[in-house]
Design a protein around this motif. Sequence first.
Motif, PDB file in Angstrom:
ATOM      1  N   LYS A 148     -12.715   6.556   6.274  1.00 52.94           N
ATOM      2  CA  LYS A 148     -13.770   5.617   5.878  1.00 52.94           C
ATOM      3  C   LYS A 148     -13.197   4.366   5.218  1.00 52.94           C
ATOM      4  CE  LYS A 148     -17.385   9.114   5.334  1.00 52.94           C
ATOM      5  NZ  LYS A 148     -18.244   9.865   4.364  1.00 52.94           N
ATOM      6  N   SER A 149     -11.983   4.491   4.678  1.00 51.09           N
ATOM      7  CA  SER A 149     -11.318   3.353   4.048  1.00 51.09           C
ATOM      8  C   SER A 149     -10.457   2.559   5.027  1.00 51.09           C
ATOM      9  CB  SER A 149     -10.440   3.846   2.884  1.00 51.09           C
ATOM     10  OG  SER A 149     -11.224   4.515   1.913  1.00 51.09           O
ATOM     11  N   GLY A 150     -10.535   2.924   6.313  1.00 56.31           N
ATOM     12  CA  GLY A 150      -9.785   2.205   7.327  1.00 56.31           C
ATOM     13  C   GLY A 150      -8.321   2.593   7.419  1.00 56.31           C
ATOM     14  N   LEU A 151      -7.976   3.758   6.884  1.00 56.29           N
ATOM     15  CA  LEU A 151      -6.589   4.219   6.911  1.00 56.29           C
ATOM     16  C   LEU A 151      -6.391   5.206   8.060  1.00 56.29           C
ATOM     17  CD1 LEU A 151      -6.109   4.867   3.076  1.00 56.29           C
ATOM     18  CD2 LEU A 151      -5.607   2.786   4.377  1.00 56.29           C
ATOM     19  N   ARG A 152      -5.184   5.241   8.582  1.00 56.94           N
ATOM     20  CA  ARG A 152      -4.850   6.157   9.671  1.00 56.94           C
ATOM     21  C   ARG A 152      -4.398   7.495   9.101  1.00 56.94           C
ATOM     22  NH1 ARG A 152      -0.921   1.667  11.957  1.00 56.94           N
ATOM     23  NH2 ARG A 152      -0.680   1.654   9.702  1.00 56.94           N
ATOM     24  N   MET A 196       0.849  -1.199   0.000  1.00 54.11           N
ATOM     25  CA  MET A 196       0.000   0.000   0.000  1.00 54.11           C
ATOM     26  C   MET A 196       0.880   1.243   0.000  1.00 54.11           C
ATOM     27  SD  MET A 196      -2.704   1.211   2.914  1.00 54.11           S
ATOM     28  CE  MET A 196      -3.758  -0.211   2.614  1.00 54.11           C
ATOM     29  N   LYS A 197       0.547   2.203  -0.813  1.00 53.39           N
ATOM     30  CA  LYS A 197       1.262   3.463  -0.844  1.00 53.39           C
ATOM     31  C   LYS A 197       0.861   4.330   0.359  1.00 53.39           C
ATOM     32  CE  LYS A 197       3.544   3.217  -4.794  1.00 53.39           C
ATOM     33  NZ  LYS A 197       5.010   3.332  -4.885  1.00 53.39           N
ATOM     34  N   LYS A 198       1.815   5.063   0.880  1.00 51.57           N
ATOM     35  CA  LYS A 198       1.570   6.021   1.951  1.00 51.57           C
ATOM     36  C   LYS A 198       1.973   7.405   1.452  1.00 51.57           C
ATOM     37  CE  LYS A 198       4.269   3.709   4.703  1.00 51.57           C
ATOM     38  NZ  LYS A 198       5.027   3.305   5.911  1.00 51.57           N
ATOM     39  N   LEU A 199       1.277   8.435   1.946  1.00 53.85           N
ATOM     40  CA  LEU A 199       1.460   9.773   1.395  1.00 53.85           C
ATOM     41  C   LEU A 199       1.659  10.805   2.488  1.00 53.85           C
ATOM     42  CD1 LEU A 199       1.352  11.733  -1.074  1.00 53.85           C
ATOM     43  CD2 LEU A 199      -1.116  11.898  -0.657  1.00 53.85           C
ATOM     44  N   ILE A 200       2.631  11.691   2.279  1.00 52.95           N
ATOM     45  CA  ILE A 200       2.799  12.899   3.074  1.00 52.95           C
ATOM     46  C   ILE A 200       2.554  14.092   2.153  1.00 52.95           C
ATOM     47  CG2 ILE A 200       4.396  14.338   4.396  1.00 52.95           C
ATOM     48  CD1 ILE A 200       5.872  11.723   5.139  1.00 52.95           C
ATOM     49  N   LEU A 201       1.623  14.952   2.533  1.00 51.50           N
ATOM     50  CA  LEU A 201       1.369  16.200   1.824  1.00 51.50           C
ATOM     51  C   LEU A 201       1.980  17.331   2.638  1.00 51.50           C
ATOM     52  CD1 LEU A 201       0.047  18.012  -0.315  1.00 51.50           C
ATOM     53  CD2 LEU A 201      -2.076  17.907   1.023  1.00 51.50           C
ATOM     54  N   ILE A 202       2.977  17.992   2.084  1.00 48.92           N
ATOM     55  CA  ILE A 202       3.624  19.112   2.749  1.00 48.92           C
ATOM     56  C   ILE A 202       3.049  20.396   2.173  1.00 48.92           C
ATOM     57  CG2 ILE A 202       5.807  20.271   3.229  1.00 48.92           C
ATOM     58  CD1 ILE A 202       7.198  17.553   2.865  1.00 48.92           C
ATOM     59  N   LEU A 203       2.311  21.117   2.997  1.00 46.17           N
ATOM     60  CA  LEU A 203       1.659  22.363   2.587  1.00 46.17           C
ATOM     61  C   LEU A 203       2.447  23.527   3.184  1.00 46.17           C
ATOM     62  CD1 LEU A 203      -0.597  24.028   1.345  1.00 46.17           C
ATOM     63  CD2 LEU A 203      -2.024  23.481   3.327  1.00 46.17           C
ATOM     64  N   ILE A 204       3.169  24.244   2.329  1.00 49.71           N
ATOM     65  CA  ILE A 204       4.000  25.365   2.755  1.00 49.71           C
ATOM     66  C   ILE A 204       3.184  26.642   2.617  1.00 49.71           C
ATOM     67  CG2 ILE A 204       6.146  26.613   2.392  1.00 49.71           C
ATOM     68  CD1 ILE A 204       7.256  24.075   1.040  1.00 49.71           C
ATOM     69  N   ASP A 205       2.732  27.170   3.716  1.00 50.87           N
ATOM     70  CA  ASP A 205       1.844  28.320   3.670  1.00 50.87           C
ATOM     71  C   ASP A 205       2.581  29.548   3.131  1.00 50.87           C
ATOM     72  OD1 ASP A 205      -0.136  30.430   4.616  1.00 50.87           O
ATOM     73  OD2 ASP A 205      -1.028  28.601   5.429  1.00 50.87           O
ATOM     74  N   GLY A 206       2.000  30.190   2.098  1.00 54.46           N
ATOM     75  CA  GLY A 206       2.478  31.477   1.638  1.00 54.46           C
ATOM     76  C   GLY A 206       3.700  31.467   0.743  1.00 54.46           C
ATOM     77  N   LYS A 219     -12.045  10.426  14.901  1.00 56.66           N
ATOM     78  CA  LYS A 219     -11.972  11.729  14.251  1.00 56.66           C
ATOM     79  C   LYS A 219     -11.450  11.591  12.823  1.00 56.66           C
ATOM     80  CE  LYS A 219     -12.975  14.496  17.809  1.00 56.66           C
ATOM     81  NZ  LYS A 219     -14.074  15.493  17.786  1.00 56.66           N
ATOM     82  N   ASN A 220     -11.702  12.601  11.996  1.00 56.09           N
ATOM     83  CA  ASN A 220     -11.145  12.589  10.644  1.00 56.09           C
ATOM     84  C   ASN A 220      -9.622  12.609  10.676  1.00 56.09           C
ATOM     85  OD1 ASN A 220     -13.563  12.574   9.089  1.00 56.09           O
ATOM     86  ND2 ASN A 220     -13.837  14.757   9.513  1.00 56.09           N
ATOM     87  N   ILE A 221      -9.063  13.408  11.588  1.00 60.52           N
ATOM     88  CA  ILE A 221      -7.616  13.408  11.814  1.00 60.52           C
ATOM     89  C   ILE A 221      -7.370  12.596  13.073  1.00 60.52           C
ATOM     90  CG2 ILE A 221      -5.567  14.826  12.239  1.00 60.52           C
ATOM     91  CD1 ILE A 221      -7.083  17.152  10.856  1.00 60.52           C
ATOM     92  N   ASN A 222      -6.822  11.402  12.911  1.00 62.62           N
ATOM     93  CA  ASN A 222      -6.636  10.501  14.047  1.00 62.62           C
ATOM     94  C   ASN A 222      -5.544  10.976  14.997  1.00 62.62           C
ATOM     95  OD1 ASN A 222      -6.934   7.747  11.715  1.00 62.62           O
ATOM     96  ND2 ASN A 222      -8.569   8.809  12.800  1.00 62.62           N
ATOM     97  N   ILE A 234      -9.742  14.622   2.139  1.00 64.79           N
ATOM     98  CA  ILE A 234      -8.797  13.502   2.106  1.00 64.79           C
ATOM     99  C   ILE A 234      -8.840  12.761   3.436  1.00 64.79           C
ATOM    100  CG2 ILE A 234      -6.354  12.879   1.900  1.00 64.79           C
ATOM    101  CD1 ILE A 234      -5.964  15.331   0.150  1.00 64.79           C
ATOM    102  N   PHE A 235      -8.968  13.493   4.542  1.00 65.13           N
ATOM    103  CA  PHE A 235      -9.002  12.857   5.855  1.00 65.13           C
ATOM    104  C   PHE A 235     -10.223  11.949   6.002  1.00 65.13           C
ATOM    105  CE2 PHE A 235      -6.723  16.905   6.824  1.00 65.13           C
ATOM    106  CZ  PHE A 235      -5.512  16.351   7.206  1.00 65.13           C
ATOM    107  N   SER A 236     -11.407  12.448   5.639  1.00 67.79           N
ATOM    108  CA  SER A 236     -12.623  11.651   5.841  1.00 67.79           C
ATOM    109  C   SER A 236     -12.669  10.441   4.913  1.00 67.79           C
ATOM    110  CB  SER A 236     -13.868  12.521   5.643  1.00 67.79           C
ATOM    111  OG  SER A 236     -13.953  13.039   4.324  1.00 67.79           O
ATOM    112  N   VAL A 237     -12.200  10.606   3.682  1.00 67.32           N
ATOM    113  CA  VAL A 237     -12.182   9.478   2.740  1.00 67.32           C
ATOM    114  C   VAL A 237     -11.208   8.400   3.229  1.00 67.32           C
ATOM    115  CG1 VAL A 237     -11.542   8.786   0.403  1.00 67.32           C
ATOM    116  CG2 VAL A 237     -12.906  10.844   0.761  1.00 67.32           C
ATOM    117  N   ALA A 238     -10.044   8.849   3.701  1.00 65.27           N
ATOM    118  CA  ALA A 238      -9.059   7.883   4.208  1.00 65.27           C
ATOM    119  C   ALA A 238      -9.602   7.138   5.424  1.00 65.27           C
ATOM    120  CB  ALA A 238      -7.758   8.596   4.550  1.00 65.27           C
TER     121      ALA A 238
END
Length: 223
Positions: free
Chosen positions: A83-87, A1-11, A117-120, A77-81
Motif C-alpha cells: 500500500k506504500s508503493g514498496l516492492r 530509503m531503508k530496505k529490509l530482509i527478514l530471515i525466518l529460521i523455522d524451528g 499481490k501482497n507478495i510481488n 508487513i507485505f500488505s502495508v508495504a
Amino acid sequence: MKKLILILIDGMGDHVSNKMGYLKALEEAGQGEKFTLKSELPSISRPLYETILTGKTPLESGIINNQINRMSKEESIFSVARKSGLRTAAIAYHWIHELYNGPFNMEEDIEVENLEKNINYGRFYWEDNYPDSHLLTLTNRVIKDKKPEFLLLHTMNIDEAGHRYGGLSKKYENKVHKLNFYLSHFIPLWQKQGYEIIVTSDHGMDEKGNHGGDTTLERKVPL
C-alpha cells in the motif's frame, strides 16, 4: 530509503543460537544485537508466521493450528508495504503464499511475479528438506533482479532435522552450523546493497522433536 530482509529460521530454538558463530561475531563487533524472545502459543509454525508478520497472537488472528489454510484477515508487513508503493518478495514455504497471496497451486505458484499481490515476487517450495543453500541462492537472485524493499527468506532444514532427530541432537546442531556458513557468505553481500537484516525464528524444538507446547525448548527463540 531503508530496505529490509527478514530471515525466518523455522524451528531454531535459542538453545542452539550460539552455534551461529558468524552472527555472534557481528554482535561482538558491535555490528549486531541479540535478544531472546518467548513465542506465542501454540508454538507451531503457521500461527507464528502470522504473529511475526502481522503482530497478532494466534488467538487474535484465528490462525490457531497448521491445518487452517485460509488467507490472513490481518494487515501484514507485505500488505502495508504494498500500500506504500514498496516492492515485496518472499522465498518461503508455500504456507506463506496461502496466508498472504491466497490458495497455492504448485504448478502455477512456484514462481510469482505480480505487483497486485501482497507478495510481488515469490519463490515457493513445499518439501521441508528443500536445501537451505538453494533458498539463499534464489534469494540472492531475486534481490539482484527485482530489488524489493522488503523480502522474507524462510528456511526449513533446521526444523526438519529437529523433527527427525530431536532438538538436542547432533544432526539438528549440524543444520544450524550449515546455515551459519551460508549466512556468512550472503549477508555481507546484501548489506552492501543497502539491506538491514533481521534474523529470528518462529519456535524451538524439544528433545523428542516436538513443539507446540509451553516448555522453554519449544518457546524460547532468538532475535
